[in-house]
Design a protein around this motif. Structure first.
Motif, mmCIF file in Angstrom:
data_model
loop_
_atom_site.group_PDB
_atom_site.id
_atom_site.type_symbol
_atom_site.label_atom_id
_atom_site.label_comp_id
_atom_site.label_asym_id
_atom_site.label_seq_id
_atom_site.Cartn_x
_atom_site.Cartn_y
_atom_site.Cartn_z
ATOM 1 N N CYS A 76 0.835 -1.201 0.000
ATOM 2 C CA CYS A 76 0.000 0.000 0.000
ATOM 3 C C CYS A 76 0.871 1.253 0.000
ATOM 4 O O CYS A 76 2.014 1.235 0.465
ATOM 5 C CB CYS A 76 -0.895 0.027 1.239
ATOM 6 S SG CYS A 76 -1.915 -1.437 1.462
ATOM 7 N N ALA A 77 0.306 2.352 -0.502
ATOM 8 C CA ALA A 77 0.929 3.672 -0.411
ATOM 9 C C ALA A 77 -0.093 4.614 0.196
ATOM 10 O O ALA A 77 -1.233 4.700 -0.284
ATOM 11 C CB ALA A 77 1.361 4.161 -1.790
ATOM 12 N N GLY A 78 0.277 5.304 1.289
ATOM 13 C CA GLY A 78 -0.672 6.168 1.986
ATOM 14 C C GLY A 78 -0.054 7.499 2.349
ATOM 15 O O GLY A 78 1.165 7.681 2.307
ATOM 16 N N ILE A 126 1.498 -6.601 5.593
ATOM 17 C CA ILE A 126 1.270 -5.370 4.840
ATOM 18 C C ILE A 126 2.548 -4.550 4.811
ATOM 19 O O ILE A 126 3.220 -4.380 5.836
ATOM 20 C CB ILE A 126 0.156 -4.503 5.456
ATOM 21 C CG1 ILE A 126 -1.131 -5.301 5.641
ATOM 22 C CG2 ILE A 126 -0.117 -3.274 4.600
ATOM 23 C CD1 ILE A 126 -2.243 -4.521 6.310
ATOM 24 N N ASN A 127 2.902 -4.042 3.634
ATOM 25 C CA ASN A 127 3.938 -3.016 3.503
ATOM 26 C C ASN A 127 3.242 -1.691 3.204
ATOM 27 O O ASN A 127 2.572 -1.568 2.181
ATOM 28 C CB ASN A 127 4.910 -3.342 2.365
ATOM 29 C CG ASN A 127 5.841 -4.490 2.716
ATOM 30 O OD1 ASN A 127 5.839 -4.979 3.836
ATOM 31 N ND2 ASN A 127 6.642 -4.904 1.752
ATOM 32 N N PHE A 128 3.397 -0.711 4.091
ATOM 33 C CA PHE A 128 2.832 0.612 3.887
ATOM 34 C C PHE A 128 3.968 1.584 3.562
ATOM 35 O O PHE A 128 4.844 1.819 4.388
ATOM 36 C CB PHE A 128 2.125 1.101 5.155
ATOM 37 C CG PHE A 128 0.632 0.982 5.124
ATOM 38 C CD1 PHE A 128 -0.136 1.881 4.387
ATOM 39 C CD2 PHE A 128 0.000 -0.012 5.839
ATOM 40 C CE1 PHE A 128 -1.512 1.779 4.368
ATOM 41 C CE2 PHE A 128 -1.379 -0.134 5.823
ATOM 42 C CZ PHE A 128 -2.144 0.764 5.087
ATOM 43 N N VAL A 129 3.973 2.145 2.357
ATOM 44 C CA VAL A 129 4.866 3.258 2.044
ATOM 45 C C VAL A 129 4.116 4.524 2.445
ATOM 46 O O VAL A 129 3.028 4.812 1.917
ATOM 47 C CB VAL A 129 5.234 3.294 0.550
ATOM 48 C CG1 VAL A 129 6.103 4.518 0.250
ATOM 49 C CG2 VAL A 129 5.969 2.014 0.166
ATOM 50 N N ILE A 130 4.668 5.259 3.406
ATOM 51 C CA ILE A 130 3.974 6.402 3.989
ATOM 52 C C ILE A 130 4.641 7.711 3.567
ATOM 53 O O ILE A 130 5.844 7.913 3.771
ATOM 54 C CB ILE A 130 3.975 6.323 5.531
ATOM 55 C CG1 ILE A 130 3.386 4.996 6.001
ATOM 56 C CG2 ILE A 130 3.220 7.504 6.127
ATOM 57 C CD1 ILE A 130 1.936 4.818 5.693
#
Length: 321
Positions: free
Chosen positions: A220-222, A292-296
């Motif tokens: 994901c990208a958030g 989950i991988n979150f790119v923040i």
């Protein structure tokens, strides 16, 4: 073999008292430094055949380089008997050693084919009949791959040989043999990738698992917009779940660019900064998990538009913030 390797030989002749004397001498080999020995590798036994019959050598530098077709590259010294055999027959066997095969690897790597008929040591090597090539294979390995030579190229002090796999089999009861700092090792316990574990409710876990659609890791990208102890959130349609604004970028797409487009589409007025961080989470509810991988990316909200804020105490939001 590199680190365990047998020496390479060159042949030459000298004339003495009107007789030609055929001799062999060792090629000078650079002794690996401590740093070079610190690489960790698997070990394979490369089988070949020539005018003197079948031969085997040990090699650390062996790797698969293509799925379709299946290609395997091996890197061997230019003075070896194995190279001469493969150049002539255009085939070779890759036998990935199991942890029970330290004796076979030591013999294969400790002697040259010029010195001894290694495959003739029946108490050391047990062979398998090949299926598609004429070169014998080694029994007891984790993988046996029969290869036809498709490319040869000199690289540094070694020669790269690329083989197209024409037959391959594996034994999942065998564990591969590893080599590090001049010593043999076997596989230990599995090491889980470093992730922050987040205990969450069933609905939240199911929400992310549905988004993952069976993928091992949901990427994901958030955008994280903070105000004091609050975080800007959006509510997902058909659910009560509120999260930071995020999207799931397609593979190969720039994550920041895709996120910016998504933010505009949902009607938010947020400036997204260029720098990013990554949060690697594993959501857990009972025995069920989702990685989950979150790119923040941090963002700034235009205060002229109405938005929803939420306290950081929420399990998932707190770990992202």
């Amino acid at each position: 073999m590199h680190g365990l390797g047998h020496p390479a030989f060159i042949k030459f002749s000298v004339k003495k008292n009107n007789y030609w004397i055929h001799m062999e001498t060792l090629l000078a080999r650079k002794v690996p430094s401590k740093a070079e020995r610190y690489f960790s590798t698997g070990i394979s036994m490369i089988t070949s055949r020539g005018t003197k019959g079948p031969n085997v050598m040990a090699a650390e530098w062996v790797l698969q380089i293509s799925y379709n077709p299946v290609l395997i590259a091996i890197f061997i010294h230019k003075g070896s008997q194995t190279l001469k055999n493969i150049e002539k027959t255009k085939e070779f066997g890759v036998n990935v050693a199991s942890k029970e095969q330290t004796a076979q690897v030591s013999v294969a790597g400790g002697y040259s084919g010029f010195e001894i008929d290694k495959m003739g040591l029946k108490n050391i090597f047990k062979t398998l009949a090949p299926q598609k090539i004429k070169t014998p294979m080694i029994s007891g390995c984790t993988i046996n791959a029969e290869c036809n030579l498709v490319r040869k190229e000199k690289l540094g002090d070694h020669v790269m040989l690329v083989g197209k796999v024409v037959h391959i089999k594996h034994d999942d009861t065998k564990s591969p043999l590893l080599y590090h700092s001049g010593r043999y090792f076997g596989l230990g316990s599995m090491v889980e990738p470093d992730r922050q574990e987040v205990s969450t409710d069933k609905d939240t876990l199911e929400f992310f698992r549905d988004l993952a659609q069976g993928r091992f890791v949901l990427k994901c990208a958030g955008v994280l917009v903070e105000s004091k102890n609050n975080v800007l959130v959006t509510r997902w349609p058909k659910t009560k779940l509120e999260t930071i604004p995020f999207t799931i970028p397609p593979t190969g797409k720039n994550q920041r660019a895709h996120l910016k487009k998504f933010i505009l589409e949902i009607g938010l007025d947020i400036q997204i900064e260029k720098e990013s961080t990554m949060k690697r989470l594993v959501l857990k509810n009972g025995k069920e998990i989702q990685r989950i991988n979150f790119v923040i990316f941090k963002g700034k909200n235009n205060p002229t538009k109405s938005v929803t804020w939420k306290l950081k105490q929420d399990d998932v939001i707190a770990n992202l913030a």
